[in-house]
Design a protein around this motif. Structure first.
Motif, mmCIF file in Angstrom:
data_model
loop_
_atom_site.group_PDB
_atom_site.id
_atom_site.type_symbol
_atom_site.label_atom_id
_atom_site.label_comp_id
_atom_site.label_asym_id
_atom_site.label_seq_id
_atom_site.Cartn_x
_atom_site.Cartn_y
_atom_site.Cartn_z
ATOM 1 N N PHE A 3 0.329 -1.028 -3.304
ATOM 2 C CA PHE A 3 0.038 -1.060 -1.873
ATOM 3 C C PHE A 3 1.316 -0.843 -1.071
ATOM 4 O O PHE A 3 1.789 -1.723 -0.368
ATOM 5 N N ASP A 4 1.865 0.345 -1.200
ATOM 6 C CA ASP A 4 3.086 0.677 -0.467
ATOM 7 C C ASP A 4 3.198 2.203 -0.402
ATOM 8 O O ASP A 4 2.545 2.906 -1.176
ATOM 9 N N ARG A 287 0.817 -4.336 10.564
ATOM 10 C CA ARG A 287 1.315 -3.374 9.576
ATOM 11 C C ARG A 287 0.429 -3.393 8.331
ATOM 12 O O ARG A 287 0.031 -2.351 7.814
ATOM 13 N N SER A 288 0.087 -4.579 7.880
ATOM 14 C CA SER A 288 -0.720 -4.678 6.657
ATOM 15 C C SER A 288 -2.114 -4.094 6.876
ATOM 16 O O SER A 288 -2.638 -3.381 6.019
ATOM 17 N N ASN A 289 -2.721 -4.395 8.018
ATOM 18 C CA ASN A 289 -4.025 -3.797 8.323
ATOM 19 C C ASN A 289 -3.915 -2.281 8.426
ATOM 20 O O ASN A 289 -4.816 -1.543 8.017
ATOM 21 N N TYR A 291 -1.730 -0.335 6.910
ATOM 22 C CA TYR A 291 -1.556 0.241 5.566
ATOM 23 C C TYR A 291 -2.922 0.415 4.898
ATOM 24 O O TYR A 291 -3.187 1.416 4.238
ATOM 25 N N TYR A 292 -3.773 -0.585 5.082
ATOM 26 C CA TYR A 292 -5.103 -0.473 4.488
ATOM 27 C C TYR A 292 -5.857 0.701 5.131
ATOM 28 O O TYR A 292 -6.527 1.472 4.433
ATOM 29 N N ALA A 294 -4.478 3.335 6.350
ATOM 30 C CA ALA A 294 -3.849 4.565 5.853
ATOM 31 C C ALA A 294 -4.412 4.946 4.491
ATOM 32 O O ALA A 294 -4.695 6.117 4.227
ATOM 33 N N TRP A 295 -4.574 3.923 3.668
ATOM 34 C CA TRP A 295 -5.159 4.188 2.350
ATOM 35 C C TRP A 295 -6.575 4.751 2.512
ATOM 36 O O TRP A 295 -6.941 5.750 1.892
ATOM 37 N N ALA A 310 -10.204 -2.391 12.156
ATOM 38 C CA ALA A 310 -9.289 -3.530 11.963
ATOM 39 C C ALA A 310 -7.859 -3.129 12.300
ATOM 40 O O ALA A 310 -7.125 -3.869 12.968
#
Lengths: 375, 414
Positions: A3-4, A287-289, A291-292, A294-295, A310
């Protein structure tokens, strides 16, 4: 699971950050802010030369064909630099609409022009106040011509073409809406510049009078395409927003370390420390939301609608929170024109509205979560 | 960026899934699913017994404490495998929460500082749930200010003699062992005169008194030490270096609490999906949706923040102070979520208890337990200080006692 972003993507981010630090200093942003230019055309050309405008456009249409994770990385840097260019309207909205629904001929005409920086595009969706909904669209399309008014249209005064949402039916269903492509230099288009919260990205009113338009995507599919475009743009804007949030946090942190009051660095007072810690928390969750999101965007996952909503909510809140409290940390200086704090405050609040406001995305998120739970 | 299992991860997942399906105590599944913070009792069974039996079964089959080395009772798994296990274990994982102090804090501290023969002797029974451990740090005079503790350890032959009092000790009433932070030199500044030990909680002179909490439950204890003897070989780290040893424990504490802490969001979302208000289903109410959406993005933000941390961990990066945000965000969130769930119930929200209250009183129980979550393992304010100082690089708080010998620090405000 990983997850990066990859090392290559991080390298691209460093490259974009370096480029923007050089070509898009706060001084350069102020040229547009002060109304001396409608956007930074030199920067726009530079972004095209770097390949950033077409990073997610396939090679066959003149882009780099790298993908959406790469575009997310660049979007974050655009937000961090507060870049005064029509990046989001052209790259996230117009180009994505073309990629989703454009015919081969339409893609061939406009996508290479976007990638090379020759064409600025936008999405003409809103008609006054209220959130996106098929009911809000009154502008009518009949016999290949459009009649009606769009307002506000992001970067409408500098765009070469627009994707226009129009009413083609009266059934009261989503299928009443269709999309059209309009060359804004053609006849039947009147454009008025509007004063807005964030002068570094213009807003316009566009009046269409018997204006010729070609359909984009199938008739009656407009709302479904728009929903997809907005979801994708929500993720990409979220990256701009976390870039802006991080920069606002950094500015606040740096000032708290520099400024002495009561014989101490103000950053040593818990009230200030804790405000900055809360800014960090908001930026990190966003940022974490994102990234998800983006995935989900890069894999076109079934989770994209929920992940996009989200990311949108979280990043909007984080940017507003950080921009607002950055001014607070700066005290009176933060409220002056000379300090850069207000540029991020303006951008944060303008971006919070541009794709539909928080209340719209809150509704979307809950609907989508319910749908998933029911499934 | 990739959420798919690698072939090895998929293999591990199917092994874990099959084993759990064949072995989990399914008769408690529904009750565990409906339990939440503040309500982790089973109606017709002793939850500690059930938890111990499940833990032992896992240990015998090699599924306990996955990230610990095999020699100490673990499986030597990667961080990702640990996540996969947690996903598959689901609600049964709530049982292992009873052992979190031993698994998450005492175990790692023993691994870092105990002698090899002690590790081999003491750690496997921790992994298997046969022996429960507690952490004896906080004192009446030193909560967030851990280094302000006053429990004395004095050398006497090969032993140390302990006198003093600890407080807020989770699970001390059913613990077999504990790690204990003591003062061994009161004439030097407070951080410099501390020493860490581990001890048998059945040692003569140890007295455990449960504390009745605001919720009415008793999860925590006071522990009194009267001339308790600990052999020197049970010392962890050097004499007067206990502060450094305790930092290892506290960092692990933040990691394990942060990763496992509940937000209350899934419970609230379920509740609002079924609750009927005067004007229709709660989840169709504009104001309810706004509240839910705001908590939804906090809950998902925490989830993906911990996934990012795990990705970093699996690349060999060390867990950093940024992991404090889990506890900080979830702690106040669960309190707000519980308050809101009761608000939705109107006057009926005042009724508590599994028999009479809405949805078996889970939100009332949550409300009364939640204040503790914001305090245990470091208050919200301490968590914000950690983020501000260690992540953002802001100056530390002014500490007037920093260079003062401990026995010269004032003990009363007025």
């Amino acid at each position: 699971m990983n997850f990066d972003f990859s090392d290559d993507q991080k390298q691209l981010r460093d490259q974009a950050r370096k480029f923007l630090a050089e070509k898009c200093s706060p001084k350069a942003v102020r040229v547009v802010l002060d109304g001396k230019a409608p956007y930074d055309s030199e920067l726009w050309k530079g972004l095209a030369e770097m390949g950033f405008l077409g990073v997610a456009i396939p090679e066959e249409f003149g882009g780099a064909g790298a993908g959406h994770l790469e575009l997310c990385v660049i979007a974050e840097e655009m937000g961090r630099a507060n870049a005064p260019v029509p990046f989001s309207s052209t790259v996230y909205l117009a180009a994505e609409a073309l990629l989703i629904a454009g015919s081969d001929a339409q893609k061939k005409k406009w996508l290479p022009a976007i990638a090379s920086g020759e064409a600025i595009g936008t999405l003409a969706l809103f008609e006054g106040k209220g959130n996106p909904s098929p009911k809000s669209i009154k502008l009518a399309a009949a016999g290949g011509v459009l009649n009606g008014v769009k307002k506000p249209v992001a970067d409408g005064a500098i765009a070469n073409f627009a994707v226009v949402a129009a009413r083609t039916g009266s059934s009261g269903r989503d299928s009443d809406i269709s999309l059209f492509l309009v060359d804004l230099n053609a006849g039947g288009v009147e454009i008025k510049n509007l004063t807005n919260l964030d002068p570094t990205r213009g807003q316009a009113e566009i009046t269409f009078k018997d204006c010729k338009a070609e359909p984009l995507g199938a008739a009656g599919e407009g709302w479904s395409i728009l929903t997809q475009v907005l979801d994708r743009a929500a993720v990409l804007c979220a990256f701009e927003q976390i870039g802006g949030a991080d920069r606002a946090l950094e500015m606040g942190r740096d000032y708290a370390l520099d400024r002495i009051a009561f014989g101490r660095q103000i950053g040593s007072f818990q009230a200030v420390k804790h405000m900055l810690a809360d800014m960090y928390v908001a930026a990190t969750l966003a940022r974490s939301n994102s990234y998800y999101g983006a995935w989900a965007l890069s894999t076109n996952a079934a989770e994209l609608p929920e992940a996009a909503a989200a990311a949108r909510i979280s990043a909007t809140q984080a940017f507003q929170h950080c921009a607002k409290n950055n001014i607070q940390v700066h005290g009176g200086m933060g409220f002056t024109w000379e300090f850069d704090c207000h540029m991020y405050y303006r951008r944060a609040n303008a971006m919070a509205l541009g794709l539909g406001s928080l209340s719209y995305w809150e509704d979307q998120l809950i609907d989508r979560m319910r749908k998933k739970n029911a499934a | 960026m990739n959420f798919d299992d690698t072939p090895q991860e998929a293999e591990f997942r199917s092994l874990a899934r099959a084993w759990i399906a064949a072995n989990a105590p399914k008769q408690y599944e529904d009750e565990l699913r409906k339990s939440s913070l503040g309500r982790t009792q089973l109606k017709n069974a002793d939850i500690l017994e059930v938890a111990k039996a499940w833990q032992k079964k896992k240990a015998d089959a090699g599924w306990a404490c996955l990230h610990w080395p095999k020699d100490y009772g673990g499986r030597g798994s990667s961080p990702i495998e640990r996540v996969i296990w947690q996903q598959e274990e689901g609600v049964f994982g709530k049982l292992s929460q009873l052992f979190i102090i031993g698994h998450g804090m005492c175990g790692p501290t023993m691994m870092a500082f105990a002698r090899e023969e002690h590790k081999r002797k003491y750690l496997p029974p921790v992994a298997s749930g046969e022996k429960v451990w507690c952490q004896l740090f906080s004192e009446p005079a030193g909560g967030s200010d851990v280094a302000g503790l006053r429990t004395r350890a004095e050398k006497n032959g090969d032993d140390w003699v302990i006198n003093g009092q600890k407080i807020w000790t989770s699970g001390a009433h059913y613990s077999d062992y504990g790690i204990l932070l003591t003062r061994t030199d009161p004439t030097v500044p407070k951080h410099k005169g501390l020493t860490m030990f581990f001890l048998d909680m059945k040692s003569p002179g140890v007295e455990v008194r449960p504390i009745k909490q605001a919720s009415g439950a008793s999860d925590f204890n006071e522990v009194y030490f009267t001339n308790v003897r600990i052999p020197d070989h049970q010392r962890l780290g050097e004499v007067n270096d206990g502060w450094n040893v305790s930092l290892t424990t506290l960092m692990n504490e933040r990691m394990s609490i942060g990763a496992g802490v509940a937000t209350g969001f899934p419970e609230l979302f379920d509740y609002c999906s079924s609750l009927m208000l005067n004007d229709g289903p709660a989840i169709e109410d504009r104001a309810v949706r706004a509240k839910l959406a705001n908590w939804a993005v906090k809950a998902s933000g925490l989830k993906y923040t911990s996934m990012r941390a795990i990705s970093a961990l699996s690349k060999g990066e060390r867990p950093g102070p940024e992991n404090s945000i889990g506890k900080l965000v979830a702690g106040s969130m669960i309190q707000d979520v519980a308050t809101y769930a009761l608000d939705l119930q109107g006057a009926a929200g005042v009724v508590s208890g599994p028999e009479d209250a809405e949805v078996a009183g889970r939100f009332q129980a949550m409300l009364l337990r939640a204040p503790g979550t914001r305090v245990e393992g470091g208050t919200d304010e301490i968590m914000r200080n950690i983020i501000a100082e260690r992540v953002l690089g802001l100056p530390g708080d002014i500490r007037v006692d920093k260079d003062v010998p401990f026995n010269k620090i004032p003990t009363k405000g007025r």
